[in-house]
Design an enzyme around this catalytic site. Sequence first.
Site, PDB file in Angstrom:
ATOM      1  N   LYS A 195     -12.425  -1.767 -11.361  1.00  0.00           N
ATOM      2  CA  LYS A 195     -11.378  -2.289 -10.251  1.00  0.00           C
ATOM      3  C   LYS A 195     -11.993  -3.791  -9.643  1.00  0.00           C
ATOM      4  CE  LYS A 195     -11.133   2.175  -8.310  1.00  0.00           C
ATOM      5  NZ  LYS A 195     -11.423   2.982  -7.135  1.00  0.00           N
TER       6      LYS A 195
ATOM      7  N   ARG B 234     -11.389  11.003   0.928  1.00  0.00           N
ATOM      8  CA  ARG B 234     -10.327  10.579   0.350  1.00  0.00           C
ATOM      9  C   ARG B 234      -9.309  11.992   0.447  1.00  0.00           C
ATOM     10  NH1 ARG B 234     -10.619   6.028  -2.209  1.00  0.00           N
ATOM     11  NH2 ARG B 234      -8.385   5.793  -1.697  1.00  0.00           N
TER      12      ARG B 234
ATOM     13  N   PRO C 159      -6.275  -0.727  -4.483  1.00  0.00           N
ATOM     14  CA  PRO C 159      -5.862  -1.025  -5.952  1.00  0.00           C
ATOM     15  C   PRO C 159      -6.694  -0.272  -7.047  1.00  0.00           C
ATOM     16  CG  PRO C 159      -5.947  -2.978  -4.848  1.00  0.00           C
ATOM     17  CD  PRO C 159      -6.522  -2.031  -3.865  1.00  0.00           C
ATOM     18  N   GLU C 160      -6.123   0.365  -7.982  1.00  0.00           N
ATOM     19  CA  GLU C 160      -6.667   1.204  -9.025  1.00  0.00           C
ATOM     20  C   GLU C 160      -6.553   0.371 -10.273  1.00  0.00           C
ATOM     21  OE1 GLU C 160      -5.993   5.258  -8.937  1.00  0.00           O
ATOM     22  OE2 GLU C 160      -5.309   5.334  -6.929  1.00  0.00           O
TER      23      GLU C 160
END
Length: 320
Positions: free
Chosen positions: A68, A302, A20-21
């Site tokens: 975050k 990533r 989640p950002e």
Amino acid sequence: MRCNRGVPFFWRLAQVSEMPEGPTVRRFCSLVSPFVGQQVVKVGGSTKQIALQDLMGQWIQDCQVHGKNIYVAFGGSVTPEATAEKSEEKILNDDPPSEATTTPPPDLSSLQNEEENPRRKWLRFHFGLYGSIRVNEFARAKQGNKRGDWKDPTPRLILHFSAGGFVVFYNCRILWCSSPDVEPTCDILSPEFDKEKALRALSAPRPVCIILMDQRHFSGVGNIIKNEILFLAGVHPLSLGSLLPVETLRALIDHAVSFTGEWLQSKTRGKPQHYHIYMKEYCHMGHEVVKESIGPPLGLKRLTWYCPTCQELVQRKEQE
Ligand SMILES: [Zn+2]
């Protein structure tokens, strides 16, 4: 034809779900905020990171979001009037930019004084892949595992409140801390986000896609936001910040602020966010999109999607 063979299992997962950002975590915080001022009457969950009994009988005094992370304050009691007002204020102010979730209202400043409120403690929640929060319901399995079993996700923490509702936290790291680790000038969704400071960080001789993921400078930015804003600004992920013109860096920062703000608005309205490059096979110009694992030499790599035509790599000029 797409072929996933040879791609590590983790990355196959990452293709369908990201950590989640900022906008998502801010939405989580707005789910917990209505419980400010309520007492915990029952605790459950699989977490071993905290002792569950420490939360029994505690009141939630505050809930804040920074980057975050969510910070929830627990204490032995609350001032009922102050908390009721505050709770309402948070719900009303849910639309961005929400100062209520980033800046403590003045009436709570005395509560944050450890001398006046010695038993106030903060729990920090950091969400991992599939991390989420549910209110008054449990998450259900979205797919079966390898053996075809449909197993519902295991709650890390469940808090039941005196008024009857409950909050469930999934896949998150939970830690006690003395106070929120707050630097709103680095929080992409904070009204205090400092673009000049961000510009200085982005001008470093490092690939921009790595700087953007650095939570010390761009708190709240995650992999999806990174991919999207690099595409919107026409910047190749591996371009060094120090080689990019300052106008390009400013445009990148402006896209970071506007894209995360729009995403949060979509979240608040329950609408899906439109992506331009993330998980796409072609960009809107019809060019084939490249997908590459990129990260710092010793850090997490990533998956990065970019269009090599629309996002040209800026390289150092040959020395004469
Ligand atoms: Zn393109």
